[in-house]
Design an enzyme around this catalytic site. Sequence first.
Site, short mmCIF file in Angstrom:
data_model
loop_
_atom_site.label_atom_id
_atom_site.label_comp_id
_atom_site.label_asym_id
_atom_site.label_seq_id
_atom_site.Cartn_x
_atom_site.Cartn_y
_atom_site.Cartn_z
N ARG A 47 -6.44 -2.75 8.69
CA ARG A 47 -7.09 -4.07 8.54
C ARG A 47 -6.79 -4.94 9.74
NH1 ARG A 47 -5.85 -6.37 2.92
NH2 ARG A 47 -7.16 -4.67 2.25
N VAL A 62 17.74 8.81 -3.58
CA VAL A 62 18.37 9.18 -4.86
C VAL A 62 19.48 10.21 -4.63
CG1 VAL A 62 17.96 10.32 -7.09
CG2 VAL A 62 16.34 8.59 -6.24
N THR A 105 4.18 2.48 5.70
CA THR A 105 2.77 2.07 5.80
C THR A 105 2.03 3.02 6.72
OG1 THR A 105 1.24 0.41 6.66
CG2 THR A 105 3.45 0.34 7.56
N ILE A 106 0.78 3.34 6.35
CA ILE A 106 0.00 4.24 7.22
C ILE A 106 -0.45 3.51 8.49
CG2 ILE A 106 -0.81 5.64 5.28
CD1 ILE A 106 -3.61 4.27 5.74
N ASP A 107 -0.28 2.19 8.53
CA ASP A 107 -0.87 1.41 9.63
C ASP A 107 -0.03 1.38 10.92
OD1 ASP A 107 -3.02 0.84 8.08
OD2 ASP A 107 -2.46 -1.22 7.62
N ASP A 141 2.14 -0.62 11.79
CA ASP A 141 2.12 -1.99 12.32
C ASP A 141 3.42 -2.77 12.05
OD1 ASP A 141 1.72 -2.15 9.61
OD2 ASP A 141 0.17 -3.70 9.72
N GLY A 167 0.83 -1.21 0.00
CA GLY A 167 0.00 0.00 0.00
C GLY A 167 0.86 1.25 0.00
N ARG A 188 1.20 -4.96 -5.68
CA ARG A 188 1.43 -6.24 -5.01
C ARG A 188 1.77 -7.21 -6.12
NH1 ARG A 188 -2.47 -3.64 -1.58
NH2 ARG A 188 -1.49 -3.41 0.45
N ASP A 193 5.54 -5.10 6.09
CA ASP A 193 6.07 -6.41 6.44
C ASP A 193 6.19 -7.35 5.24
OD1 ASP A 193 6.58 -6.01 9.06
OD2 ASP A 193 4.73 -6.92 9.81
P1 ADP Z 1 3.06 -4.64 2.63
O1 ADP Z 1 4.47 -4.57 2.20
O2 ADP Z 1 2.41 -3.31 2.70
O3 ADP Z 1 2.90 -5.48 3.89
P2 ADP Z 1 2.03 -6.88 1.08
O4 ADP Z 1 1.90 -7.80 2.24
O5 ADP Z 1 0.92 -6.87 0.09
O6 ADP Z 1 2.23 -5.37 1.47
O7 ADP Z 1 3.38 -7.28 0.33
C1 ADP Z 1 3.84 -6.56 -0.79
C2 ADP Z 1 4.52 -7.50 -1.76
O8 ADP Z 1 5.68 -8.08 -1.15
C3 ADP Z 1 3.71 -8.72 -2.21
O9 ADP Z 1 2.81 -8.43 -3.23
C4 ADP Z 1 4.81 -9.64 -2.69
O10 ADP Z 1 5.25 -9.29 -3.97
C5 ADP Z 1 5.92 -9.36 -1.69
N1 ADP Z 1 5.91 -10.39 -0.64
C6 ADP Z 1 5.07 -10.49 0.41
N2 ADP Z 1 5.33 -11.59 1.14
C7 ADP Z 1 6.34 -12.23 0.52
C8 ADP Z 1 7.06 -13.45 0.76
N3 ADP Z 1 6.78 -14.23 1.82
N4 ADP Z 1 8.05 -13.77 -0.09
C9 ADP Z 1 8.35 -13.00 -1.15
N5 ADP Z 1 7.70 -11.85 -1.43
C10 ADP Z 1 6.73 -11.46 -0.62
O1 F6P Z 2 -1.59 -1.14 4.68
C1 F6P Z 2 -2.32 0.03 4.58
C2 F6P Z 2 -3.76 -0.21 4.23
O2 F6P Z 2 -4.27 1.04 3.96
C3 F6P Z 2 -4.61 -0.92 5.27
O3 F6P Z 2 -5.00 -0.13 6.34
C4 F6P Z 2 -5.75 -1.37 4.42
O4 F6P Z 2 -6.43 -2.43 5.01
C5 F6P Z 2 -5.07 -1.79 3.17
O5 F6P Z 2 -3.90 -1.00 3.08
C6 F6P Z 2 -5.88 -1.65 1.94
O6 F6P Z 2 -5.12 -1.99 0.83
P1 F6P Z 2 -5.63 -2.10 -0.66
O7 F6P Z 2 -4.91 -1.04 -1.40
O8 F6P Z 2 -5.23 -3.47 -1.09
O9 F6P Z 2 -7.11 -1.93 -0.66
#
Ligand code: ADP
Ligand code: F6P
Length: 324
Positions: free
Chosen positions: A175, A28, A129-131, A133, A15, A76, A107
């Site tokens: 979430r 950069v 992340t805005i969360d 978390d 996100g 993603r 994460d």
């Molecule tokens: P965030 O980074 O905000 O937690 P996501 O959980 O959607 O968002 O993860 C972002 C991207 O990181 C995923 O779409 C994927 O490409 C990659 N990713 C997440 N988990 C894994 C993993 N276990 N191994 C490899 N890549 C991962």
């Molecule tokens: O991780 C930030 C966040 O805004 C969460 O608070 C929310 O649940 C989620 O992203 C929504 O993501 P998406 O862009 O997949 O709807």
Amino acid sequence: MAKEIKTIGVLTSGGDAPGMNPAIRAVVRTAINKGLKVKGIQKGYNGLINDEIIDMDKKSVADIIQRGGTILYTARCLEFMTEEGQKKAAEICKKHKIDGIVVIGGDGSFRGAQKLAEAGVNTIGLPGTIDLDIACTDYTIGFDTAVNTAMEAIDKIRDTSTSHERCSIIEVMGRNAGYIALWCGIANGAEDILLPERYDGDEQAIINHIIEGRKKGKKHHLIINAEGIGHSTGMARRIEAATGIETRATILGYMQRGGSPTCKDRMYASIMGSYAVDLLAEGKSNRLVAYKDGRFTDYDIDEALAMTKDINDYEFNVSNLLSR
Ligand code: ADP
Ligand code: F6P
């Protein structure tokens, strides 16, 4: 001996969050000032696998410090979760001579960063992340802007709620994490704050609280509900039926992810962006930049991802005390 880094890449993943642009700018400019080349990888890990990579110079990050979103786009990427996808990504890095990458995300993105590090690309994560978390850090890029955006919107809802003597349920993002709800709940003086980490589903307690408030002469009743609990519209209908008090639900949604970053987000994201490049230049890999106990620091990603974080009990208790 530490690997010498000549070319680095930077990507945003997961996100988006206000402050990602100031972080990219800092990466950069710091890198170029240290004599490194910088490549911008577009659309997160997708852009790495699909070779959507651009050369970046100091000018390419001009006029972005005040802009929300991310100029590199974000996504993603399911393919990157597979070994084959990770192999492709590592080959693209080789093709572009990218020997270090800064990954700005949450994460999930750091789990991806671990894989790149294992494949021999030095990798540093920045918490975006805005969360809020991410366990190892007290600050994440975007949280400050998001809570200020939500707080201002909730103030406006409060005005109309009071005028109509209504009850309002306002759903904020998060979430799995209730930090935005907790902060807005306290900052907006909400009567009830529902956090995924704490809410026991006792709607009757909320109804009783609303009725007590009315008896004491309260003109409104604000309930901040986190996205992880959700169902705000249904909750409003049930509360109205039980109390006879008009109740409205507002879901703030994606407005919380956009907008110009606050001073804090611009400042912290800039420092973290520079810090990430310093780590790469020192030959470090698989590390996460954090802000902990009042200072910028860094952690091994494996250790950082094993840490856990919960809502602070004292803050939660204060939120309850002040709403009664
Ligand atoms: P965030 O980074 O905000 O937690 P996501 O959980 O959607 O968002 O993860 C972002 C991207 O990181 C995923 O779409 C994927 O490409 C990659 N990713 C997440 N988990 C894994 C993993 N276990 N191994 C490899 N890549 C991962
Ligand atoms: O991780 C930030 C966040 O805004 C969460 O608070 C929310 O649940 C989620 O992203 C929504 O993501 P998406 O862009 O997949 O709807």
